[in-house]
Design a protein around this motif. Sequence first.
Motif, PDB file in Angstrom:
ATOM      1  N   GLU A  33       0.368  -1.376  -0.122  1.00  0.00           N
ATOM      2  CA  GLU A  33       0.098  -0.069   0.088  1.00  0.00           C
ATOM      3  C   GLU A  33       0.716   0.633  -0.171  1.00  0.00           C
ATOM      4  N   LEU A  36       1.913   1.778  -4.142  1.00  0.00           N
ATOM      5  CA  LEU A  36       0.927   2.410  -3.812  1.00  0.00           C
ATOM      6  C   LEU A  36       0.670   3.940  -4.165  1.00  0.00           C
ATOM      7  N   LEU A  37       0.836   4.092  -3.003  1.00  0.00           N
ATOM      8  CA  LEU A  37       0.307   5.439  -2.088  1.00  0.00           C
ATOM      9  C   LEU A  37       1.579   6.417  -2.251  1.00  0.00           C
ATOM     10  N   ASN A  39       4.123   6.133  -4.742  1.00  0.00           N
ATOM     11  CA  ASN A  39       3.814   6.132  -6.546  1.00  0.00           C
ATOM     12  C   ASN A  39       2.187   7.454  -7.220  1.00  0.00           C
ATOM     13  N   ARG A  40       1.138   7.139  -6.116  1.00  0.00           N
ATOM     14  CA  ARG A  40       0.063   7.355  -6.606  1.00  0.00           C
ATOM     15  C   ARG A  40       0.529   9.615  -6.270  1.00  0.00           C
ATOM     16  N   MET A  43       2.891  10.460  -8.519  1.00  0.00           N
ATOM     17  CA  MET A  43       2.195  11.078 -10.169  1.00  0.00           C
ATOM     18  C   MET A  43       1.583  12.662 -10.000  1.00  0.00           C
ATOM     19  N   LEU A  44       0.770  12.754  -8.839  1.00  0.00           N
ATOM     20  CA  LEU A  44      -0.300  13.602  -9.138  1.00  0.00           C
ATOM     21  C   LEU A  44       0.886  15.164  -9.107  1.00  0.00           C
ATOM     22  N   ARG A  47       2.210  16.119 -12.339  1.00  0.00           N
ATOM     23  CA  ARG A  47       1.142  16.346 -12.673  1.00  0.00           C
ATOM     24  C   ARG A  47       1.176  18.126 -12.902  1.00  0.00           C
TER      25      ARG A  47
END
Length: 69
Positions: A33, A36-37, A39-40, A43-44, A47
Amino acid sequence: MSDDRLTLLEERIAHLTAAVDDLSDVVAAQATEIALLTNRVRMLMQREAEREFDQGGTVPLADQKPPHW
Protein backbone atom coordinates in the motif's frame (compact mmCIF):
# COMPACT_ATOMS: atom_id res chain seq x y z
CA MET A 1 11.62 -30.71 32.23
CA SER A 2 8.21 -32.09 32.90
CA ASP A 3 5.84 -32.96 30.08
CA ASP A 4 3.39 -30.28 31.21
CA ARG A 5 6.04 -27.60 31.08
CA LEU A 6 7.26 -28.77 27.70
CA THR A 7 3.70 -28.78 26.34
CA LEU A 8 3.13 -25.27 27.68
CA LEU A 9 6.30 -24.01 26.02
CA GLU A 10 5.36 -25.65 22.73
CA GLU A 11 1.93 -24.02 22.86
CA ARG A 12 3.47 -20.62 23.52
CA ILE A 13 5.89 -21.08 20.63
CA ALA A 14 3.00 -22.06 18.36
CA HIS A 15 1.02 -18.95 19.36
CA LEU A 16 4.06 -16.71 18.91
CA THR A 17 4.78 -18.23 15.51
CA ALA A 18 1.19 -17.59 14.44
CA ALA A 19 1.40 -14.01 15.69
CA VAL A 20 4.66 -13.42 13.80
CA ASP A 21 3.11 -14.84 10.63
CA ASP A 22 0.07 -12.58 11.02
CA LEU A 23 2.28 -9.54 11.60
CA SER A 24 4.40 -10.45 8.60
CA ASP A 25 1.28 -10.50 6.43
CA VAL A 26 0.24 -7.09 7.76
CA VAL A 27 3.68 -5.60 7.10
CA ALA A 28 3.72 -7.01 3.57
CA ALA A 29 0.27 -5.54 2.87
CA GLN A 30 1.36 -2.17 4.28
CA ALA A 31 4.51 -2.19 2.15
CA THR A 32 2.41 -2.77 -0.95
CA GLU A 33 0.00 0.00 0.00
CA ILE A 34 2.85 2.42 0.78
CA ALA A 35 4.41 1.72 -2.61
CA LEU A 36 1.08 2.36 -4.32
CA LEU A 37 0.47 5.58 -2.40
CA THR A 38 4.02 6.80 -3.03
CA ASN A 39 3.51 6.25 -6.74
CA ARG A 40 0.21 8.13 -6.66
CA VAL A 41 1.76 11.09 -4.82
CA ARG A 42 4.62 11.19 -7.35
CA MET A 43 2.13 11.18 -10.22
CA LEU A 44 0.04 13.93 -8.60
CA MET A 45 3.13 16.06 -7.96
CA GLN A 46 4.19 15.64 -11.58
CA ARG A 47 0.69 16.47 -12.85
CA GLU A 48 0.52 19.59 -10.66
CA ALA A 49 3.99 20.70 -11.80
CA GLU A 50 2.93 20.32 -15.43
CA ARG A 51 -0.29 22.25 -14.76
CA GLU A 52 1.65 25.10 -13.11
CA PHE A 53 4.12 25.19 -15.97
CA ASP A 54 1.31 25.25 -18.56
CA GLN A 55 -0.22 28.25 -16.78
CA GLY A 56 2.94 30.24 -17.41
CA GLY A 57 5.03 29.45 -14.38
CA THR A 58 8.74 28.91 -14.81
CA VAL A 59 9.53 26.67 -11.88
CA PRO A 60 6.82 24.52 -10.32
CA LEU A 61 6.05 25.64 -6.78
CA ALA A 62 6.71 22.14 -5.50
CA ASP A 63 10.34 22.50 -6.62
CA GLN A 64 10.89 25.94 -5.07
CA LYS A 65 12.49 26.44 -1.69
CA PRO A 66 10.40 28.30 0.89
CA PRO A 67 11.22 32.02 1.27
CA HIS A 68 12.85 31.53 4.67
CA TRP A 69 15.68 29.41 3.21
